[in-house]
Structures are given as C-alpha cells and as structure tokens.
Motif scaffolding. Sequence first.
Motif, mmCIF file in Angstrom:
data_model
loop_
_atom_site.group_PDB
_atom_site.id
_atom_site.type_symbol
_atom_site.label_atom_id
_atom_site.label_comp_id
_atom_site.label_asym_id
_atom_site.label_seq_id
_atom_site.Cartn_x
_atom_site.Cartn_y
_atom_site.Cartn_z
ATOM 1 N N LEU A 13 60.402 -21.838 97.096
ATOM 2 C CA LEU A 13 60.534 -23.033 96.384
ATOM 3 C C LEU A 13 59.679 -24.436 96.846
ATOM 4 C CD1 LEU A 13 64.129 -22.478 95.677
ATOM 5 C CD2 LEU A 13 62.289 -22.846 93.530
ATOM 6 N N THR A 14 60.034 -24.909 97.960
ATOM 7 C CA THR A 14 59.854 -25.663 98.866
ATOM 8 C C THR A 14 58.053 -25.900 98.990
ATOM 9 O OG1 THR A 14 60.034 -24.391 100.960
ATOM 10 C CG2 THR A 14 61.889 -25.744 100.011
ATOM 11 N N ILE A 15 57.492 -24.589 99.039
ATOM 12 C CA ILE A 15 56.302 -24.981 98.685
ATOM 13 C C ILE A 15 55.850 -25.774 98.360
ATOM 14 C CG2 ILE A 15 53.819 -23.425 99.298
ATOM 15 C CD1 ILE A 15 55.247 -24.911 102.083
ATOM 16 N N CYS A 16 56.220 -24.270 96.369
ATOM 17 C CA CYS A 16 55.632 -24.819 95.475
ATOM 18 C C CYS A 16 55.970 -26.411 95.242
ATOM 19 C CB CYS A 16 56.507 -23.999 94.636
ATOM 20 S SG CYS A 16 55.913 -22.184 94.290
ATOM 21 N N GLY A 17 57.304 -27.375 95.732
ATOM 22 C CA GLY A 17 56.893 -28.279 95.505
ATOM 23 C C GLY A 17 56.678 -29.309 96.002
ATOM 24 N N TRP A 18 56.617 -29.270 97.425
ATOM 25 C CA TRP A 18 55.898 -29.984 97.913
ATOM 26 C C TRP A 18 53.896 -29.690 97.619
ATOM 27 C CZ3 TRP A 18 51.566 -28.045 102.146
ATOM 28 C CH2 TRP A 18 51.253 -29.047 102.790
ATOM 29 N N VAL A 19 53.521 -28.851 97.246
ATOM 30 C CA VAL A 19 52.160 -28.737 96.567
ATOM 31 C C VAL A 19 52.056 -29.576 95.261
ATOM 32 C CG1 VAL A 19 50.307 -27.233 95.032
ATOM 33 C CG2 VAL A 19 51.265 -26.566 97.122
ATOM 34 N N LEU A 20 53.333 -29.702 94.347
ATOM 35 C CA LEU A 20 53.311 -30.847 93.420
ATOM 36 C C LEU A 20 53.563 -31.787 93.522
ATOM 37 C CD1 LEU A 20 55.711 -28.214 90.428
ATOM 38 C CD2 LEU A 20 53.569 -28.901 91.055
ATOM 39 N N THR A 21 53.576 -31.775 94.716
ATOM 40 C CA THR A 21 54.172 -33.223 95.282
ATOM 41 C C THR A 21 52.753 -33.462 96.072
ATOM 42 O OG1 THR A 21 56.800 -33.371 95.895
ATOM 43 C CG2 THR A 21 55.539 -34.991 96.972
ATOM 44 N N ALA A 22 52.242 -33.125 96.380
ATOM 45 C CA ALA A 22 51.123 -33.592 97.301
ATOM 46 C C ALA A 22 50.004 -34.066 95.747
ATOM 47 C CB ALA A 22 50.844 -32.431 98.083
ATOM 48 N N SER A 23 49.590 -33.149 94.587
ATOM 49 C CA SER A 23 49.305 -33.202 93.426
ATOM 50 C C SER A 23 49.416 -34.731 93.097
ATOM 51 C CB SER A 23 49.180 -32.005 93.053
ATOM 52 O OG SER A 23 49.974 -31.964 91.895
ATOM 53 N N THR A 24 50.333 -34.930 93.153
ATOM 54 C CA THR A 24 50.372 -35.930 92.163
ATOM 55 C C THR A 24 49.841 -37.100 92.486
ATOM 56 O OG1 THR A 24 52.860 -34.674 90.980
ATOM 57 C CG2 THR A 24 52.906 -37.267 91.408
ATOM 58 N N VAL A 25 49.922 -37.112 94.101
ATOM 59 C CA VAL A 25 49.525 -38.461 95.110
ATOM 60 C C VAL A 25 48.299 -38.813 93.677
ATOM 61 C CG1 VAL A 25 48.999 -39.685 97.164
ATOM 62 C CG2 VAL A 25 50.819 -38.324 96.846
ATOM 63 N N ALA A 26 47.180 -37.758 93.866
ATOM 64 C CA ALA A 26 45.631 -37.900 94.020
ATOM 65 C C ALA A 26 45.425 -38.019 92.262
ATOM 66 C CB ALA A 26 45.023 -37.323 94.266
ATOM 67 N N THR A 27 47.055 -37.317 91.212
ATOM 68 C CA THR A 27 46.244 -37.353 89.935
ATOM 69 C C THR A 27 46.334 -38.504 88.904
ATOM 70 O OG1 THR A 27 48.755 -36.770 89.482
ATOM 71 C CG2 THR A 27 47.411 -34.962 89.761
ATOM 72 N N ASP A 28 45.942 -39.011 87.468
ATOM 73 C CA ASP A 28 45.356 -39.937 87.506
ATOM 74 C C ASP A 28 46.432 -40.486 85.778
ATOM 75 O OD1 ASP A 28 42.525 -39.762 88.237
ATOM 76 O OD2 ASP A 28 42.410 -38.146 86.576
ATOM 77 N N TYR A 29 47.200 -39.761 85.251
ATOM 78 C CA TYR A 29 47.796 -40.506 84.598
ATOM 79 C C TYR A 29 49.628 -41.006 84.660
ATOM 80 C CZ TYR A 29 43.764 -39.119 81.752
ATOM 81 O OH TYR A 29 42.640 -38.849 80.924
ATOM 82 N N TRP A 30 49.387 -42.167 85.185
ATOM 83 C CA TRP A 30 50.836 -42.236 86.974
ATOM 84 C C TRP A 30 51.313 -43.218 84.485
ATOM 85 C CZ3 TRP A 30 53.631 -41.994 90.829
ATOM 86 C CH2 TRP A 30 53.600 -41.837 91.919
#
Length: 235
Positions: A13-30
């Motif tokens: 659970l935590t690894i999946c959440g951390w990957v999603l959180t880290a990918s949010t930093v570089a994604t475009d559509y905020w």
Amino acid sequence: MSNMMTEIFAFLLTICGWVLTASTVATDYWKVSSVDGTVITTATFWSNLWKTCVTDSTGVSNCKDFPSMLALDGYIQLCRGLMIAAVCLGFFGAIFALVGMKCTKIGGSQKTKARTACLAGFHFILDGICSLTACSLYAHKITSEFFDPLFVAQKFELGGSLFIGWGGSILCILGGFVFCLSLAEGFNLRYTECGYNRATSFASAPQRPNPSTTLQKDCQDQGGTSRQFGRNAYV
C-alpha cells in the motif's frame, strides 16, 4: 504468519502511494482550462508546479517555465516544499520498512525491527499528510478563483494530477496506520504467548503432596491392615 502478511500488505500500500505521490510532482495537469470553438477545442491551457503551457488544436504545446522562484505565488512555493518533503519521507519510510519487516533478514532483534517498522509507519503517515495538504491547498486556490465573481482573469479547473496526489496520499496514510496496527498486534501476541507459556509451565510443574492427604491415606491403610489382622487373629 498473519502479522507478516499484514506487514507485506501495508508495504505494498505505502509503496504504491509513494509512487503515485512522486509521479504527481512531475505530471502536467494540476490545473486546466480550455477555449472551445464551434466544433473543436481551439486551445487548452494547463499548468503545474514548474511551468505553464498551452496546447492548440493540432496538439502542439508551447510551455514557459516560471521565471523566478522568489517571484512565485506563496501557495506554489508551499506546494513545492510539501511535495518534495513527501517524496523524501516516503523514500526513508520505504528503507525503514524493508529493515523492520519480519520477512527480511536485516534489522537486528525482533524488538528493534518492531521499532523500525513503527518508524516507517510514521514516515508514511507524514508523507500522506504532506501530499494531501499540498494538493488540497492547490485545489482550494483553483476553486476560490473559479467561484469568485470579482476574479476577471482566466479561470481554471481541477486537473487530473490532483486526484492522483489525493489517491497516493490516502494509500500512504492507510499503509502507515496498518504498519502501526501490525506492531501493536505483534506485541499483544507476544504477551499472550508469554502468558500461555507461564500457565503451561505452572500446570506441568510437579505438585507436592498434601501432608494431610498423605496422613489420612496412611491412617486408612493402617486401619485396614489392623482390621484385617484382627479378623485373621480370630479365625
């Protein structure tokens, strides 16, 4: 065995959440806004923590990085700091989780591994809180401008990156709490086993005979012998 499976589930659970959180930093559509024509969308404006862009109807994007960090709005600077802190906390939480899990061969004694797993849980909870705060603050800024009738500049809507960040934050918080609960279950199981072993050792210990019972039994034996002797004497 169940405690080990709980820790593995929390780690996933935590690894999946951390990957999603880290990918949010570089994604475009905020945040995103579109200009619609009669048939097709003529232009799409979108922005994130690092740049602002526009995409025309042919799919060509023109982007412009934010010129100065000190000249940025305060909420963007705060969101940057919170997201970077979330990524760092999740990284150290993953390391502590690998060391503290029962299925790994590193970390020392079981007591030390339990403390390390609890520390990993706190790291992931803080990771989720930081990411959740950053996404919520950014979304609050968008919604407040969108529903403000006095705001005359271009209005934006919530982008897909915010929903990814919220999902990753929830996974990190849930996984961190599961780590802490598995630690509590491990301590309760340890105390239960200790109590069971004490009760077993007490039950299996040799018991001393009761002196009164032994004396009564001897008296009964002597009485029976004397009665038998007397009966034989008169025969």
